[in-house]
Scaffold this motif. Structure first.
Motif, PDB file in Angstrom:
ATOM      1  N   ILE A  51      77.239  28.066 -73.591  1.00 55.41           N
ATOM      2  CA  ILE A  51      77.649  29.383 -74.066  1.00 55.41           C
ATOM      3  C   ILE A  51      77.940  29.328 -75.567  1.00 55.41           C
ATOM      4  O   ILE A  51      77.612  30.246 -76.323  1.00 55.41           O
ATOM      5  N   GLY A  52      78.540  28.249 -76.004  1.00 53.41           N
ATOM      6  CA  GLY A  52      78.786  28.064 -77.427  1.00 53.41           C
ATOM      7  C   GLY A  52      77.502  28.031 -78.221  1.00 53.41           C
ATOM      8  O   GLY A  52      77.398  28.635 -79.303  1.00 53.41           O
ATOM      9  N   HIS A  53      76.482  27.341 -77.697  1.00 49.12           N
ATOM     10  CA  HIS A  53      75.183  27.293 -78.374  1.00 49.12           C
ATOM     11  C   HIS A  53      74.558  28.672 -78.475  1.00 49.12           C
ATOM     12  O   HIS A  53      73.932  29.019 -79.489  1.00 49.12           O
ATOM     13  N   ALA A  54      74.707  29.486 -77.419  1.00 49.38           N
ATOM     14  CA  ALA A  54      74.054  30.791 -77.377  1.00 49.38           C
ATOM     15  C   ALA A  54      74.701  31.811 -78.316  1.00 49.38           C
ATOM     16  O   ALA A  54      74.003  32.580 -78.981  1.00 49.38           O
ATOM     17  N   PHE A  55      76.028  31.801 -78.375  1.00 50.36           N
ATOM     18  CA  PHE A  55      76.719  32.862 -79.103  1.00 50.36           C
ATOM     19  C   PHE A  55      77.470  32.407 -80.354  1.00 50.36           C
ATOM     20  O   PHE A  55      77.825  33.233 -81.193  1.00 50.36           O
ATOM     21  N   PHE A  56      77.725  31.116 -80.472  1.00 48.14           N
ATOM     22  CA  PHE A  56      78.512  30.613 -81.603  1.00 48.14           C
ATOM     23  C   PHE A  56      77.842  29.383 -82.223  1.00 48.14           C
ATOM     24  O   PHE A  56      78.440  28.308 -82.308  1.00 48.14           O
ATOM     25  N   ALA A 114      76.336  37.740 -69.008  1.00 48.29           N
ATOM     26  CA  ALA A 114      75.116  37.055 -68.588  1.00 48.29           C
ATOM     27  C   ALA A 114      73.870  37.597 -69.281  1.00 48.29           C
ATOM     28  O   ALA A 114      72.906  36.844 -69.481  1.00 48.29           O
ATOM     29  N   LEU A 115      73.869  38.884 -69.658  1.00 51.80           N
ATOM     30  CA  LEU A 115      72.659  39.520 -70.168  1.00 51.80           C
ATOM     31  C   LEU A 115      72.653  39.753 -71.672  1.00 51.80           C
ATOM     32  O   LEU A 115      71.643  40.199 -72.223  1.00 51.80           O
ATOM     33  N   THR A 116      73.745  39.478 -72.346  1.00 50.18           N
ATOM     34  CA  THR A 116      73.790  39.688 -73.798  1.00 50.18           C
ATOM     35  C   THR A 116      72.836  38.721 -74.505  1.00 50.18           C
ATOM     36  O   THR A 116      72.889  37.510 -74.265  1.00 50.18           O
ATOM     37  N   PRO A 117      71.958  39.231 -75.370  1.00 51.83           N
ATOM     38  CA  PRO A 117      71.064  38.337 -76.120  1.00 51.83           C
ATOM     39  C   PRO A 117      71.851  37.353 -76.982  1.00 51.83           C
ATOM     40  O   PRO A 117      73.011  37.601 -77.332  1.00 51.83           O
ATOM     41  N   SER A 118      71.220  36.272 -77.345  1.00 53.83           N
ATOM     42  CA  SER A 118      71.888  35.222 -78.101  1.00 53.83           C
ATOM     43  C   SER A 118      72.117  35.628 -79.550  1.00 53.83           C
ATOM     44  O   SER A 118      71.593  36.638 -80.033  1.00 53.83           O
ATOM     45  N   TYR A 119      72.876  34.817 -80.264  1.00 48.86           N
ATOM     46  CA  TYR A 119      73.120  35.047 -81.689  1.00 48.86           C
ATOM     47  C   TYR A 119      71.815  35.031 -82.472  1.00 48.86           C
ATOM     48  O   TYR A 119      71.639  35.820 -83.401  1.00 48.86           O
ATOM     49  N   ASP A 120      70.885  34.172 -82.083  1.00 43.66           N
ATOM     50  CA  ASP A 120      69.610  34.095 -82.783  1.00 43.66           C
ATOM     51  C   ASP A 120      68.815  35.395 -82.660  1.00 43.66           C
ATOM     52  O   ASP A 120      68.009  35.717 -83.541  1.00 43.66           O
ATOM     53  N   GLY A 123      72.150  38.471 -83.833  1.00 43.90           N
ATOM     54  CA  GLY A 123      73.114  38.152 -84.873  1.00 43.90           C
ATOM     55  C   GLY A 123      74.556  38.272 -84.438  1.00 43.90           C
ATOM     56  O   GLY A 123      74.902  38.001 -83.281  1.00 43.90           O
ATOM     57  N   VAL A 124      75.416  38.729 -85.364  1.00 48.14           N
ATOM     58  CA  VAL A 124      76.855  38.748 -85.130  1.00 48.14           C
ATOM     59  C   VAL A 124      77.249  39.698 -84.003  1.00 48.14           C
ATOM     60  O   VAL A 124      78.353  39.596 -83.451  1.00 48.14           O
ATOM     61  N   ALA A 125      76.372  40.628 -83.633  1.00 48.70           N
ATOM     62  CA  ALA A 125      76.673  41.531 -82.516  1.00 48.70           C
ATOM     63  C   ALA A 125      76.858  40.755 -81.215  1.00 48.70           C
ATOM     64  O   ALA A 125      77.628  41.183 -80.337  1.00 48.70           O
ATOM     65  N   ALA A 126      76.187  39.624 -81.076  1.00 52.27           N
ATOM     66  CA  ALA A 126      76.265  38.846 -79.833  1.00 52.27           C
ATOM     67  C   ALA A 126      77.683  38.349 -79.545  1.00 52.27           C
ATOM     68  O   ALA A 126      78.229  38.636 -78.462  1.00 52.27           O
ATOM     69  N   PRO A 127      78.322  37.624 -80.460  1.00 53.81           N
ATOM     70  CA  PRO A 127      79.689  37.181 -80.155  1.00 53.81           C
ATOM     71  C   PRO A 127      80.676  38.336 -80.017  1.00 53.81           C
ATOM     72  O   PRO A 127      81.629  38.239 -79.228  1.00 53.81           O
ATOM     73  N   ILE A 128      80.458  39.435 -80.755  1.00 53.29           N
ATOM     74  CA  ILE A 128      81.363  40.582 -80.631  1.00 53.29           C
ATOM     75  C   ILE A 128      81.286  41.179 -79.230  1.00 53.29           C
ATOM     76  O   ILE A 128      82.311  41.467 -78.597  1.00 53.29           O
TER      77      ILE A 128
END
Length: 443
Positions: A51-56, A114-120, A123-128
């Protein structure tokens, strides 16, 4: 024993009628939210790195993990708020609408995670988005346990309340075991790259798949808020003000015991990491330790509820807790010195058995002792506060103590402190079993 048949009530309210109403479907409908909560907890813990890799994503692997764990911890912040809002709602509108609301919010939050796209991808919308989902989930979870525990007690007959309420702590162990097994299966059948890319999402989606079924179950549950309770409980509650202030002593004792049980639960779930990182045992044995302890905890929760119905709430809280206090340090000493399967599986399994029994008796004693008009909100609030303060920090405290002292027995020290505090509060808990109150003339 005084039963609901002693009440002048035109509606069927006998013990037998209530037993017929508390079917397996009703129990499952009441506890499915609690199951989803602990399934999510174990799943997130298992896949915190992915999860850290995906969003942070950061240059530091450790920083990425810390941000992931901080997001998980954010859900604890909103738990007390949800407990107050949804708990009070359950005391006014009913247990069923409150349970439907909390479960729907919980399921939607897990789907979003589960369905939120990754940071890549965004962008910053993912962790928010993920942080908002965790805050929403924490809010819903805060309001889950009070109404559902109250529902289980109110829906059961007077002579089976302990066993009915024991499904609440047992459901936590069942879900934690399921989460560990799903994580283990995915990690064994998928590559590291696949787990990073989408494997962890599968685990969350499996939990979210219960959403339609859970909502359907909860919509079919009969309401219990306005059911007439046994005379013994009614009279006992009439002796105290039906307000939070009038029940301060009971709520204070309950908060201490819930804090104790929370620490014990979360430290137990830490044993896989502890066995690998501190004791340096093989991964299969480390995972087996948690699975066995959880399995024994399930049986112990049901045993505690069954015994509480037959012997009363107080002795089943106090005597096993004394045994746990006496056995914790010797068992951990055995584990640390031998580091073999007999100690890890047998010793920690025995501790899980003895340590889980008292809390089923406590759960039913607390909801029986609280007036119905504040039961859902009061129970939910002190539970959420205990979880927020002690659940979110238990594993961190154990890891820190072990690191700074260099002593592998550090978890035993924290468990001893928690067990002793819980025992002290349990000793002062009132006996609430209808059969015991009837026998003593408190009717």
């Amino acid at each position: 024993m005084a039963t609901a048949t002693d009440q002048p009530n035109p509606q069927p309210s006998s013990d037998e009628a209530k037993d017929e109403g508390l079917t397996f479907g009703a129990v499952l409908g009441a506890t499915i939210g609690n199951m989803l909560e602990f399934y999510d907890f174990v799943t997130y813990s298992f896949f915190a790195t992915q999860i850290g890799h995906a969003f942070f994503p950061t240059k530091s692997e450790f920083a990425s993990l810390l941000l992931s764990l901080a997001t998980f911890g954010a859900g604890f912040v909103t738990r007390p708020i949800g407990a107050i809002v949804i708990g009070l709602y359950s005391d006014r509108a009913g247990r069923r609408p409150a349970m439907i609301l909390s479960f729907a919010m919980m399921g939607i939050a897990i789907l979003v995670l589960a369905l939120t796209p990754s940071y890549d991808a965004i962008g910053v919308a993912a962790p928010i988005v993920v942080i908002l989902a965790r805050l929403t989930q924490g809010f819903s979870l805060g309001g889950e346990v009070g109404p559902t525990t109250a529902y289980l007690m109110e829906a059961a007959s007077a002579r089976h309340r302990g066993l009915a309420v024991s499904f609440q702590p047992a459901s936590q162990q069942i879900a934690a075991t399921a989460g560990a097994l799903v994580g283990e299966i995915l990690s064994l059948t998928m590559t590291s790259d696949a787990l990073d890319a989408y494997g962890w999402r599968i685990a969350f989606l499996l939990g979210a798949a219960t959403l339609p079924f859970g909502l359907w179950l909860r919509r079919t549950l009969p309401e219990t808020l306005h059911r007439t309770e046994t005379p013994s409980i009614q009279v006992q509650n009439a002796q105290a003000a039906k307000t939070l202030r009038g029940n301060t002593r009971l709520l204070g004792l309950g908060l201490v015991i819930l804090a104790s049980g929370t620490i014990i639960t979360y430290v137990t779930q830490y044993m896989t990491t502890y066995a690998q990182h501190t004791l340096h045992v093989d991964a299969p044995l480390a995972f087996a330790t948690t699975v066995v302890s959880n399995g024994i905890g399930i049986a112990a929760a049901f045993l505690g509820g069954w015994l509480a119905d037959r012997l009363g709430r107080w002795p089943i809280m106090v005597w096993p807790q004394i045994a746990a206090l006496l056995l914790t340090y010797p068992i951990f000493l055995w584990v640390v010195e031998s580091r073999n399967s007999a100690a890890l599986l047998g010793g920690l399994g025995l501790l899980a058995l003895i340590g889980s029994i008292p809390y089923s008796a406590f759960y039913v004693a607390l909801v029986e002792g609280l007036p119905k008009g504040i039961r859902g909100g009061a129970f939910a609030t002190i539970y959420a506060v205990a979880i927020a303060i002690f659940g979110g920090t238990a594993q961190l405290v154990v890891a820190w103590l072990t690191e700074v002292t260099g002593n592998a027995l550090a978890p035993a020290w924290y468990l001893l402190l928690a067990t002793a505090a819980g025992l002290g509060a349990m000793i002062f808990m009132p006996e609430t079993a209808p059969s015991k109150l009837a026998a003593s003339g408190k009717r």
